[in-house]
Design a protein around this motif. Structure first.
Motif, short mmCIF file in Angstrom:
data_model
loop_
_atom_site.label_atom_id
_atom_site.label_comp_id
_atom_site.label_asym_id
_atom_site.label_seq_id
_atom_site.Cartn_x
_atom_site.Cartn_y
_atom_site.Cartn_z
N PRO A 148 0.72 -1.20 0.13
CA PRO A 148 0.04 0.05 0.05
C PRO A 148 0.92 1.13 0.11
N THR A 149 0.25 2.50 -0.71
CA THR A 149 1.12 3.54 -0.44
C THR A 149 1.32 4.10 0.83
N THR A 150 0.38 3.72 1.81
CA THR A 150 0.79 4.24 3.17
C THR A 150 2.11 3.66 3.99
N SER A 155 7.83 1.71 8.37
CA SER A 155 6.66 1.03 8.63
C SER A 155 7.03 -0.59 8.57
N ILE A 156 7.88 -0.84 7.24
CA ILE A 156 8.21 -2.15 7.07
C ILE A 156 9.30 -2.59 8.08
N TYR A 157 10.06 -1.71 8.23
CA TYR A 157 11.33 -2.04 9.18
C TYR A 157 10.64 -2.65 10.49
N ASP A 158 9.61 -1.70 10.86
CA ASP A 158 8.99 -1.90 12.29
C ASP A 158 8.21 -3.60 12.27
N GLN A 200 2.36 -11.10 0.49
CA GLN A 200 1.51 -10.50 -0.71
C GLN A 200 2.33 -9.30 -1.22
N TRP A 201 2.97 -8.29 -0.51
CA TRP A 201 3.51 -7.06 -0.93
C TRP A 201 4.65 -7.45 -1.99
N ILE A 202 5.27 -8.62 -1.77
CA ILE A 202 6.59 -8.93 -2.57
C ILE A 202 6.02 -9.59 -3.91
N ASP A 203 4.99 -10.57 -3.48
CA ASP A 203 4.35 -11.28 -4.83
C ASP A 203 3.05 -11.84 -4.40
N PRO A 204 1.83 -11.57 -4.67
CA PRO A 204 0.90 -12.23 -4.20
C PRO A 204 0.56 -13.74 -4.71
N SER A 205 1.43 -14.10 -5.68
CA SER A 205 1.36 -15.50 -6.10
C SER A 205 2.03 -16.35 -5.20
#
Length: 226
Positions: A148-150, A155-158, A200-205
């Motif tokens: 997501p753009t947010t 936030s990913i580090y957390d 999912q953010w890396i690759d939903p598949s």
């Protein structure tokens, strides 16, 4: 396991948490302790495969950024020795050098693949710390093209840091089934959700593969029914 063996070999303070949570019901405490082990066991496939995907995704991005498949070795004399990293004791460079020394002592040829596979979760997490992140042009965020753009570096580090801390709890046989003194698997389930978000953010598949090796929810239901 008999209670005297638990107290002797598992330590009384460790096992007392299970007794407290079950109202000193020794039978329930024993079942809960075993169920906690099985929950930890259920997390291992997700945590290990997530770590593999995280490191390989970062390797792909950084190999492209540096136009060098051997970046993890060659950058010991590049960004890994930047003066801004002095306060972190050149963590990345030191980690790579330790692996190279270990391989050499074992008579194993030093290759990028060997060095990459030997690095810890903490090594890859460090790329989302601002002082490393900026030195590699903010590339780590690009392993999450579906985020997501947010979501930001911070936030990913957390999220990654929480997963790493939970992974350490799993590896050190810590309780996963409590919130305070109450039997509650909500934190474990929150970590599971974070893993799925990041995958999912890396690759939903990739999600069906993880679902195929995941029986965490079943183990938490068993715990809550004890």
């Amino acid at each position: 396991m008999r209670i005297e063996l638990c107290n002797k070999y598992l330590s009384r303070p460790r096992y007392n948490r299970y007794l407290t949570a079950t109202g000193n019901d020794k039978g329930r405490a024993a079942r809960l302790y075993t169920a906690n082990i099985r929950l930890a066991q259920a997390f291992h496939p997700l945590l290990s495969q997530f770590e593999v995907i995280l490191r390989n995704s970062l390797n792909i991005i950084l190999s492209s950024y540096f136009a060098d498949a051997d970046w993890i070795i060659s950058q010991k004399s590049g960004f890994m020795r930047h003066s801004s990293l002095r306060n972190s004791h050149f963590f990345l460079r030191t980690s790579v050098q330790k692996t190279e020394t270990k391989l050499a002592q074992r008579g194993i040829p030093v290759t990028s693949g060997k060095v990459i596979s030997d690095q810890t979760f903490g090594f890859w997490l460090a790329f989302f710390l601002s002082h490393h992140y900026s030195l590699v042009g903010g590339q780590p965020i690009h392993i999450f093209p579906h985020k997501p753009t947010t979501e930001s570096r911070a936030s990913i580090y957390d999220k990654l840091d929480k997963i790493k801390s939970f992974r350490n709890r799993v590896n050190h046989c810590e309780p996963l089934c409590f919130v305070g003194h109450t039997i509650d698997c909500s934190y474990a389930l929150d970590i599971r959700a974070k893993i799925y978000d990041l995958i999912q953010w890396i690759d939903p598949s990739l999600v069906p593969f993880f679902e195929g090796i995941d029986n965490i929810q079943r183990k938490t239901i068993q715990i809550m029914n004890i």
